[in-house]
Scaffold this active site. Structure first.
Site, PDB file in Angstrom:
ATOM      1  N   ARG A 118     -17.784 -57.487-100.389  1.00  0.00           N
ATOM      2  CA  ARG A 118     -17.694 -58.602-101.325  1.00  0.00           C
ATOM      3  C   ARG A 118     -16.236 -59.000-101.407  1.00  0.00           C
ATOM      4  NH1 ARG A 118     -19.841 -60.128-106.538  1.00  0.00           N
ATOM      5  NH2 ARG A 118     -18.474 -61.801-105.833  1.00  0.00           N
ATOM      6  N   ASP A 151     -19.098 -52.940-108.789  1.00  0.00           N
ATOM      7  CA  ASP A 151     -17.799 -53.532-108.451  1.00  0.00           C
ATOM      8  C   ASP A 151     -16.738 -52.497-108.100  1.00  0.00           C
ATOM      9  OD1 ASP A 151     -18.461 -56.196-108.677  1.00  0.00           O
ATOM     10  OD2 ASP A 151     -17.941 -56.317-110.794  1.00  0.00           O
ATOM     11  N   ARG A 152     -16.643 -51.431-108.899  1.00  0.00           N
ATOM     12  CA  ARG A 152     -15.524 -50.502-108.777  1.00  0.00           C
ATOM     13  C   ARG A 152     -16.043 -49.107-108.414  1.00  0.00           C
ATOM     14  NH1 ARG A 152     -14.978 -53.539-113.103  1.00  0.00           N
ATOM     15  NH2 ARG A 152     -15.478 -51.921-114.628  1.00  0.00           N
ATOM     16  N   GLU A 277      -7.890 -64.870-114.994  1.00  0.00           N
ATOM     17  CA  GLU A 277      -8.397 -63.846-114.090  1.00  0.00           C
ATOM     18  C   GLU A 277      -8.532 -64.435-112.691  1.00  0.00           C
ATOM     19  OE1 GLU A 277     -11.066 -60.835-116.844  1.00  0.00           O
ATOM     20  OE2 GLU A 277     -12.097 -62.155-115.445  1.00  0.00           O
ATOM     21  N   GLU A 278      -8.422 -63.582-111.692  1.00  0.00           N
ATOM     22  CA  GLU A 278      -8.747 -63.937-110.300  1.00  0.00           C
ATOM     23  C   GLU A 278      -8.152 -65.287-109.880  1.00  0.00           C
ATOM     24  OE1 GLU A 278     -12.964 -61.498-110.136  1.00  0.00           O
ATOM     25  OE2 GLU A 278     -12.997 -63.617-110.659  1.00  0.00           O
ATOM     26  N   ARG A 293      -9.617 -68.257-113.345  1.00  0.00           N
ATOM     27  CA  ARG A 293     -10.919 -68.120-114.013  1.00  0.00           C
ATOM     28  C   ARG A 293     -10.687 -67.757-115.474  1.00  0.00           C
ATOM     29  NH1 ARG A 293     -15.346 -63.496-112.151  1.00  0.00           N
ATOM     30  NH2 ARG A 293     -16.604 -63.432-114.067  1.00  0.00           N
ATOM     31  N   ASP A 294     -11.297 -68.515-116.374  1.00  0.00           N
ATOM     32  CA  ASP A 294     -11.310 -68.164-117.797  1.00  0.00           C
ATOM     33  C   ASP A 294     -12.664 -67.525-118.081  1.00  0.00           C
ATOM     34  OD1 ASP A 294     -11.632 -68.052-120.568  1.00  0.00           O
ATOM     35  OD2 ASP A 294     -10.499 -69.884-120.925  1.00  0.00           O
ATOM     36  N   GLY A 298     -13.589 -70.680-121.630  1.00  0.00           N
ATOM     37  CA  GLY A 298     -13.330 -71.989-121.032  1.00  0.00           C
ATOM     38  C   GLY A 298     -14.245 -72.275-119.854  1.00  0.00           C
ATOM     39  N   ASP A 324     -15.892 -74.464-113.600  1.00  0.00           N
ATOM     40  CA  ASP A 324     -16.330 -73.071-113.689  1.00  0.00           C
ATOM     41  C   ASP A 324     -17.860 -72.989-113.631  1.00  0.00           C
ATOM     42  OD1 ASP A 324     -16.069 -70.333-113.874  1.00  0.00           O
ATOM     43  OD2 ASP A 324     -15.043 -70.328-115.806  1.00  0.00           O
ATOM     44  N   TYR A 402     -18.017 -66.401-105.118  1.00  0.00           N
ATOM     45  CA  TYR A 402     -16.600 -66.667-105.319  1.00  0.00           C
ATOM     46  C   TYR A 402     -16.114 -67.715-104.316  1.00  0.00           C
ATOM     47  CZ  TYR A 402     -15.704 -62.637-108.426  1.00  0.00           C
ATOM     48  OH  TYR A 402     -15.666 -61.757-109.478  1.00  0.00           O
TER      49      TYR A 402
END
Length: 470
Positions: A118, A151-152, A277-278, A293-294, A298, A324, A402
């Site tokens: 990813r 993800d992690r 972010e990102e 990215r909010d 937002g 977004d 993304y």
């Protein structure tokens, strides 16, 4: 003659012929050597066909191929010398986006050895562009692909492969252990940033040309994370943005200035009502622009621009064409956060041209499906939803994910401007496609041109489920 005399005479003649033949052979060898010396001049390369010699000189790969043809050495190729990517040019004027690459990695992975990945992104040096990605330490259609929706994990790593190729163990290069990452080239070497570790104590490991040069510890102990797209290099310095703190509230955001892998300066943004972010970042006339990215509140995208001294400005894209996901229907925008459907989000990008803006976004307001590029000629500063160009990239019936920006410098293209490009991740599997046990993605990319382009859909196209899912 008696028999003995005959034998002596024949032997003498044979010896004489042998001596003459030997002298002729020696003369022939001397003639060939002299001819070869004249042809090659002062070259001292050995005459081995297709001998590839690679040396490493001053952080620069020098790749020569010597091809032997009729005893003559011909040098093919040229030195790949270092430069400093200036980043001082403006963005190229464009009218649309031309398809650049499509790796079809999930389709190929149904039968071949392809990584589960990813967060793919693209970054270019002055010599080449490469695809970077976060692998899950597993292959498609294999038992270890189970549970890769997470993800992690300690199995994730930043790797890279040649642009447009499906990422596999045979063409990919290990870069860093990471579940969040960035990478960029300053003209002399690759900087990679890989974040790994526990949520409350992750560490970013910086490498320059593959060697660890610095580490950055999580300062808020709330999932340190970075761009998931390329960092930006200007005049020998590279810049990246990191976030530490809540994903649904005010967090801490820092800009880092990095030279040859060492942090030379950093600042924390004073942005109390913003959420970054990102970030997708790019150079433009010597400054850096990031569109982010909010994930807090937002549905329009926040931005931050800064110079090489890290003097910065912040804001939100004002356009009523919201970028977004999720987001409301297009309508009245704001230069502050548009809070309707503002929670959550997806990594994305935009390109600023004066008061205008190219906005990349999913076609669906709710799901990560479809993708389109929209040109709003006043959208950076005005709040209406009028636009003049829309280019379809992925149909609303197909999965996306993304997206992010990358650029091609004049040192690569030969143009007098910086070419804007973007990539789109095409995510398949969990959580939306629950007939599978895995999550992975392929990718497509486009570059800006001032000529004809196509409206079409370039979807992932893999037929699910795979054998491992049944």
């Amino acid at each position: 003659m008696n028999p003995n005399q005959k034998i002596i005479t024949i032997g003498s003649i044979s010896i004489a012929i042998g001596i003459i033949s030997l002298m002729l052979q020696i003369g022939n060898i001397i003639s060939i050597w002299a001819s070869h010396s004249i042809q090659t001049g002062s070259q001292n390369h050995t005459g081995i066909c297709n001998q590839r010699i690679i040396t490493y000189e001053n952080s620069t790969w020098v790749n020569h191929t010597y091809v032997n043809i009729n005893n003559t050495n011909v040098v093919a190729g040229k030195d790949k010398t270092s430069v400093t990517l200036a980043g001082n040019s403006s963005l190229c004027s464009i009218s649309g986006w031309a398809i650049y690459t499509k790796d079809n990695s999930i389709r190929i992975g149904s039968k071949g050895d392809v990584f589960v990945i990813r967060e793919p992104f693209i970054s270019c040096s002055h010599l080449e562009c490469r695809t970077f990605f976060l692998t899950q330490g597993a292959l498609l259609n294999d038992k270890h692909s189970n549970g890769t929706v997470k993800d992690r994990s300690p199995y994730r790593a930043l790797m890279s492969c040649p642009l447009g190729e499906a990422p596999s163990p045979y063409n990919s290069k290990f870069e860093s252990v990471a579940w969040s990452a960035s990478a960029c080239h300053d003209g002399m070497g690759w900087l990679t940033i890989g974040i790994s570790g526990p949520d409350n104590g992750a560490v970013a490991v910086l490498k320059y040309n593959g060697i660890i040069t610095e580490t950055i510890k999580s300062w808020k102990k709330r999932i340190l994370r970075t761009q998931e797209s390329e960092c930006v290099c200007v005049n020998g310095s590279c810049f990246t943005i990191m976030t530490d703190g809540p994903s649904n509230g005010a967090a801490s955001y820092k800009i880092f200035k990095i030279e040859k892998g060492k942090v030379t300066k950093s600042i924390e943004l004073n942005a109390p009502n913003f959420h970054y972010e990102e970030c997708s970042c790019y150079p433009d006339t010597g400054t850096v622009m990031c569109v982010c990215r909010d994930n807090w509140h937002g549905s329009n995208r926040p931005w931050v621009s800064f110079n090489q001294n890290l003097d910065y400005q912040i804001g939100y894209i004002c356009s009523g064409v919201f970028g977004d996901n999720p987001r409301p229907k297009d309508g009245e925008g704001s230069c502050n956060p548009v809070t309707v459907d503002g929670a959550d989000g997806v990594k994305g990008f935009s390109y600023k041209y004066g008061n205008g803006v190219w906005i990349g976004r999913t076609k669906s307001n709710r799901l990560r499906k479809g993708f389109e590029m929209i040109w709003d000629p006043n959208g950076w500063t005005d709040t209406d939803s009028n636009f003049s160009v829309k280019q379809d990239v992925v149909a609303i019936t197909d999965w996306s994910g993304y997206s992010g920006s990358f650029v091609q410098h004049p040192e690569l293209t030969g143009l007098d401007c910086i070419r804007p490009c973007f990539w789109v991740e095409l995510v398949r599997g969990l959580p939306r496609e629950n007939t599978t046990i895995w999550t992975s993605g392929s990718s497509i990319s486009f570059c800006g041109v001032n000529s004809d382009t196509a409206n079409w859909s370039w979807p992932d196209g893999a037929e699910l489920p795979f054998t491992i899912d049944k």
